[in-house]
Design an enzyme around this catalytic site. Structure first.
Site, short mmCIF file in Angstrom:
data_model
loop_
_atom_site.label_atom_id
_atom_site.label_comp_id
_atom_site.label_asym_id
_atom_site.label_seq_id
_atom_site.Cartn_x
_atom_site.Cartn_y
_atom_site.Cartn_z
N HIS A 1 -21.10 4.24 -91.79
CA HIS A 1 -22.01 5.60 -92.94
C HIS A 1 -23.07 4.59 -93.88
O HIS A 1 -24.30 4.54 -93.38
CB HIS A 1 -21.14 5.76 -93.30
N ASP B 1 -20.04 6.45 -87.27
CA ASP B 1 -20.06 6.78 -89.00
C ASP B 1 -18.54 7.21 -88.99
O ASP B 1 -18.42 8.40 -88.95
CB ASP B 1 -20.81 8.20 -89.10
N SER C 1 -27.26 9.37 -96.97
CA SER C 1 -25.81 10.16 -96.89
C SER C 1 -26.70 11.39 -97.94
O SER C 1 -27.68 12.56 -97.45
CB SER C 1 -24.88 9.62 -97.72
#
Length: 333
Positions: A292, A262, A149
Site C-alpha cells: 500500500h 496491497d 490512498s
C-alpha cells in the site's frame, strides 16, 4: 458433583491457557513489529518545513482550506499541483517537497483535522477545495491533483465538482466512496457536498470471517489486514453501484499507481477499474510485489501495508520517475 467440578476446573485451565497464549502472541508481535503506539501529530504545524532546497514554504488558512504552499525560487512553467495525504490526515508534505524541488509550485493540504476543519475523516465537506481555489486565485485555472490512498479517493470525487482538475496522479486509489472513519462510532459517508452525504460503502456490511480475523489480529497485536474487509464490503453492500465514483466529468489525463500486494485495500483492482473507466486517458502502473505504501515498511501503526521492504522502496523510486515524466508530458506548458 465431582464431574461438575472437573468440568469447571477444565474450563478454568482452558481460559488460563488461552489468556497466556494471547499474551505470548502479543509479546511476540510487539517484539517483531516494534509498535509502540506513538504516532506523530500531523496537525502540529511546527513539524513541517518552512524552506526546502530551492524554495520556501508558506502556511495558509482560508475558509475550510488549510495547508502549505511550496514556492520554488525558479519555478517551471507548469500548472500548479494540489497534494493530499491519506487517512492519517497529513498534507503529504514529503511528496510536495519532492515535486517542488523539481520546480513545481505545490499546495499540500489537510482535508480534516486542522483548526478550521472537521475533526475526523467523517462527513468532510468537499467545499473546502473551493476555498483553496479562492485563496490561491486558481478558480478557472487548470491544476494537477495528486492524492494517496484516501486522498486519492478524495481526488477522484472532486473531479465531479471542480472542472479546474486537469490531471490526476492517484496512488493506491479507490473507485468507490467508503464510509468515514470516526472514533466516536458515528457511521456516515466520508464526504458531503452542499450539506448532503455522498453514497458510500458501509464497512460493517462485510464478511463475518474477515471481521473475526480483524478482531483476532487486534487482540494479539498482529498488524491488521483490512483488504478482505474492503473487498467483501463492496460485494455485500446493496448500494455498491451508487457508491462507485463517477469518472464521467473528468476528461484530463490520469496516472494511476498501485501495489499488487496491497494489504490495506484492493488498490490494484480499483486502479484498474478507474483505468478502464477513463480509457485512453489513463496510464495504469501496478507494482506486483509492492504494498500500500511505497516507503519500505510492510506494516505501519498496527496495520499491514503489504509488499516487501525491497519491493516497496523500488516501487517508490520507479513511481517518482513516472510522476515526473507524466508531469513533463501533461502539466508543463
Amino acid at each position: 458433583m465431582k464431574i461438575v467440578i472437573r468440568i469447571l476446573l477444565s474450563l478454568v485451565v482452558l481460559i488460563i491457557v488461552l489468556v497466556a497464549a494471547v499474551f505470548a502472541m502479543r509479546f511476540y508481535n510487539t517484539q517483531k513489529w516494534g509498535f509502540d503506539g506513538d504516532m506523530e501529530d500531523v496537525n502540529d504545524l511546527s513539524i513541517y518545513p518552512e524552506v526546502f532546497e530551492g524554495g520556501t514554504v508558506e502556511h495558509f488558512e482560508h475558509g475550510a482550506a488549510n495547508g502549505f504552499h511550496f514556492i520554488p525560487d525558479d519555478p517551471n512553467d507548469a500548472e500548479p499541483i494540489a497534494v493530499f495525504g491519506g487517512s492519517e490526515g497529513s498534507p503529504n508534505t514529503d511528496t510536495a517537497e519532492f515535486l517542488a524541488e523539481n520546480g513545481y509550485e505545490v499546495y499540500a493540504m489537510f482535508f480534516f483535522g486542522a483548526d478550521n476543519q472537521v475533526d475526523e475523516l467523517n462527513r468532510v465537506p468537499l467545499e473546502f477545495f473551493g476555498d483553496f481555489l479562492e485563496y490561491a486565485d486558481l478558480a478557472g485555472t487548470d491544476i494537477t491533483l495528486l492524492g494517496a490512498s484516501k486522498g486519492a479517493e478524495l481526488g477522484l470525487v472532486l473531479t465531479n465538482y471542480y472542472d479546474e482538475i486537469n490531471n490526476l496522479i492517484l496512488y493506491t486509489p479507490s473507485s468507490y466512496i467508503f464510509m468515514g472513519l470516526s472514533f466516536e462510532g458515528d457511521m456516515a459517508s466520508s464526504w458531503t457536498y452542499d450539506g448532503e452525504e455522498l453514497p458510500y460503502i458501509d464497512l460493517s456490511q462485510s464478511d463475518f470471517g474477515a471481521f473475526a480475523r480483524t478482531m483476532f489480529d487486534f487482540a494479539v497485536l498482529n498488524p491488521v489486514k483490512y483488504r478482505e474487509t474492503y473487498e467483501s464490503a463492496v460485494e455485500m453492500n446493496d448500494n455498491s453501484e451508487a457508491a462507485r465514483i463517477d469518472t464521467g466529468s473528468f476528461d484530463g489525463q490520469a496516472l494511476l499507481i498501485a501495489g499488487g500486494d496491497d494489504a490495506m485495500w484492493q488498490g490494484d483492482v480499483m486502479a484498474k477499474q478507474i483505468g478502464e473507466d477513463l480509457g485512453d486517458n489513463a496510464q495504469v502502473e501496478i507494482f506486483e510485489d509492492a504494498g500500500h505504501l511505497f516507503l519500505g515498511p510492510t506494516a505501519l501503526a498496527g496495520m499491514m501495508m503489504g509488499g516487501t521492504e525491497e519491493a516497496n522502496v523500488q516501487a517508490g523510486e520507479d513511481s517518482d520517475r513516472m510522476v515526473l515524466e507524466f508531469l513533463e508530458e501533461n502539466a508543463v506548458n
